[in-house]
Design a protein around this motif. Structure first.
Motif, PDB file in Angstrom:
ATOM      1  N   ALA A  61       0.833  -1.208   0.000  1.00  0.00           N
ATOM      2  CA  ALA A  61       0.000   0.000   0.000  1.00  0.00           C
ATOM      3  C   ALA A  61       0.867   1.258   0.000  1.00  0.00           C
ATOM      4  CB  ALA A  61      -0.933  -0.009   1.217  1.00  0.00           C
ATOM      5  N   THR A  62       1.924   1.261   0.811  1.00  0.00           N
ATOM      6  CA  THR A  62       2.830   2.412   0.862  1.00  0.00           C
ATOM      7  C   THR A  62       3.570   2.568  -0.459  1.00  0.00           C
ATOM      8  OG1 THR A  62       3.104   2.157   3.247  1.00  0.00           O
ATOM      9  CG2 THR A  62       4.806   3.420   2.089  1.00  0.00           C
ATOM     10  N   ALA A  67       4.290   5.396  -5.544  1.00  0.00           N
ATOM     11  CA  ALA A  67       4.305   5.400  -7.017  1.00  0.00           C
ATOM     12  C   ALA A  67       3.353   6.467  -7.564  1.00  0.00           C
ATOM     13  CB  ALA A  67       3.926   4.016  -7.553  1.00  0.00           C
ATOM     14  N   ARG A  68       2.161   6.577  -6.981  1.00  0.00           N
ATOM     15  CA  ARG A  68       1.216   7.603  -7.436  1.00  0.00           C
ATOM     16  C   ARG A  68       1.766   9.001  -7.164  1.00  0.00           C
ATOM     17  NH1 ARG A  68      -2.635   3.937  -5.074  1.00  0.00           N
ATOM     18  NH2 ARG A  68      -2.737   5.277  -3.239  1.00  0.00           N
ATOM     19  N   ALA A  69       2.347   9.193  -5.982  1.00  0.00           N
ATOM     20  CA  ALA A  69       2.935  10.491  -5.647  1.00  0.00           C
ATOM     21  C   ALA A  69       4.098  10.802  -6.580  1.00  0.00           C
ATOM     22  CB  ALA A  69       3.407  10.503  -4.192  1.00  0.00           C
ATOM     23  N   LYS A 109       1.711  14.594   0.186  1.00  0.00           N
ATOM     24  CA  LYS A 109       0.785  14.532   1.326  1.00  0.00           C
ATOM     25  C   LYS A 109      -0.603  14.060   0.896  1.00  0.00           C
ATOM     26  CE  LYS A 109       3.052  17.899   4.295  1.00  0.00           C
ATOM     27  NZ  LYS A 109       2.953  19.229   4.950  1.00  0.00           N
ATOM     28  N   ALA A 110      -1.022  14.410  -0.323  1.00  0.00           N
ATOM     29  CA  ALA A 110      -2.329  13.991  -0.830  1.00  0.00           C
ATOM     30  C   ALA A 110      -2.418  12.471  -0.962  1.00  0.00           C
ATOM     31  CB  ALA A 110      -2.625  14.654  -2.172  1.00  0.00           C
ATOM     32  N   GLU A 111      -1.287  11.818  -1.100  1.00  0.00           N
ATOM     33  CA  GLU A 111      -1.249  10.351  -1.175  1.00  0.00           C
ATOM     34  C   GLU A 111      -1.117   9.717   0.206  1.00  0.00           C
ATOM     35  OE1 GLU A 111      -1.980   8.413  -3.605  1.00  0.00           O
ATOM     36  OE2 GLU A 111      -2.176  10.032  -5.064  1.00  0.00           O
ATOM     37  N   GLY A 112      -1.189  10.542   1.243  1.00  0.00           N
ATOM     38  CA  GLY A 112      -1.128  10.022   2.603  1.00  0.00           C
ATOM     39  C   GLY A 112       0.272   9.732   3.096  1.00  0.00           C
ATOM     40  N   LEU A 113       1.257  10.390   2.503  1.00  0.00           N
ATOM     41  CA  LEU A 113       2.655  10.183   2.882  1.00  0.00           C
ATOM     42  C   LEU A 113       3.239  11.471   3.438  1.00  0.00           C
ATOM     43  CD1 LEU A 113       3.765   8.363  -0.386  1.00  0.00           C
ATOM     44  CD2 LEU A 113       3.438   7.272   1.833  1.00  0.00           C
ATOM     45  N   ARG A 114       4.163  11.324   4.369  1.00  0.00           N
ATOM     46  CA  ARG A 114       4.957  12.467   4.811  1.00  0.00           C
ATOM     47  C   ARG A 114       6.120  12.603   3.834  1.00  0.00           C
ATOM     48  NH1 ARG A 114       4.865   9.030   8.637  1.00  0.00           N
ATOM     49  NH2 ARG A 114       7.139   8.872   8.768  1.00  0.00           N
ATOM     50  N   PRO A 115       6.596  13.815   3.568  1.00  0.00           N
ATOM     51  CA  PRO A 115       7.721  13.970   2.644  1.00  0.00           C
ATOM     52  C   PRO A 115       8.934  13.120   3.024  1.00  0.00           C
ATOM     53  CG  PRO A 115       6.719  16.097   3.030  1.00  0.00           C
ATOM     54  CD  PRO A 115       6.054  15.128   3.973  1.00  0.00           C
TER      55      PRO A 115
END
Length: 143
Positions: A61-62, A67-69, A109-115
């Motif tokens: 999932a991560t 990949a999308r980000a 961040k929109a993909e639910g990830l921290r930089p």
């Protein structure tokens, strides 16, 4: 053909990761001497070596969100390059670069990830061939 594509994506990943790291450099976690220590995330014990435990910790999932980000960040970078080519003056270029950087961070961040998490995953992708292949398959699925 696939090796060329892997190299191109890895090169892009490194460039994007470097840009994000530079933007967040003051916030990076360091010990009191300013160096990475054994308790720092991603510490492998030797320079330039992959951390297999960390690579195993990247779930699908991560990796898919990364990949999308990555695709979004890559598109923002391309738009930035085009805009910078048409920009005149340092102030205009600096403003465009700052706007693009904000958009990149927002995309991550929109993909639910921290930089920082995004950068860590990209670094692992660069250093682990099997992870890179999984990442590329998710990039292909998302594009």
């Amino acid at each position: 053909m696939m090796n060329l594509r892997i190299k191109a994506i890895i090169t892009s990943v490194v460039i994007i990761a470097a840009l994000l790291v530079l933007a967040k450099a003051p916030a990076l976690a360091q010990d009191t001497t300013g160096t990475m220590n054994r308790s720092s995330p991603g510490y492998s014990g030797a320079p330039g070596t992959a951390n297999p435990a960390a690579a195993a910790a990247v779930d699908d999932a991560t990796l898919k969100r990364t990949a999308r980000a990555y695709l979004k960040v890559q598109q923002i970078s391309e738009n930035e390059r085009n805009a910078l080519n048409g920009a005149s003056g340092d102030a205009s270029r600096q403003s465009l670069a700052q706007q693009a950087e904000s958009k990149k961070i927002a995309a991550v961040k929109a993909e639910g990830l921290r930089p920082q998490q995004y950068n860590q995953v990209l670094a692992l992708v660069q250093s682990d061939k099997s992870l890179a292949q999984r990442f590329l398959s998710y990039v292909d699925q998302s594009s």
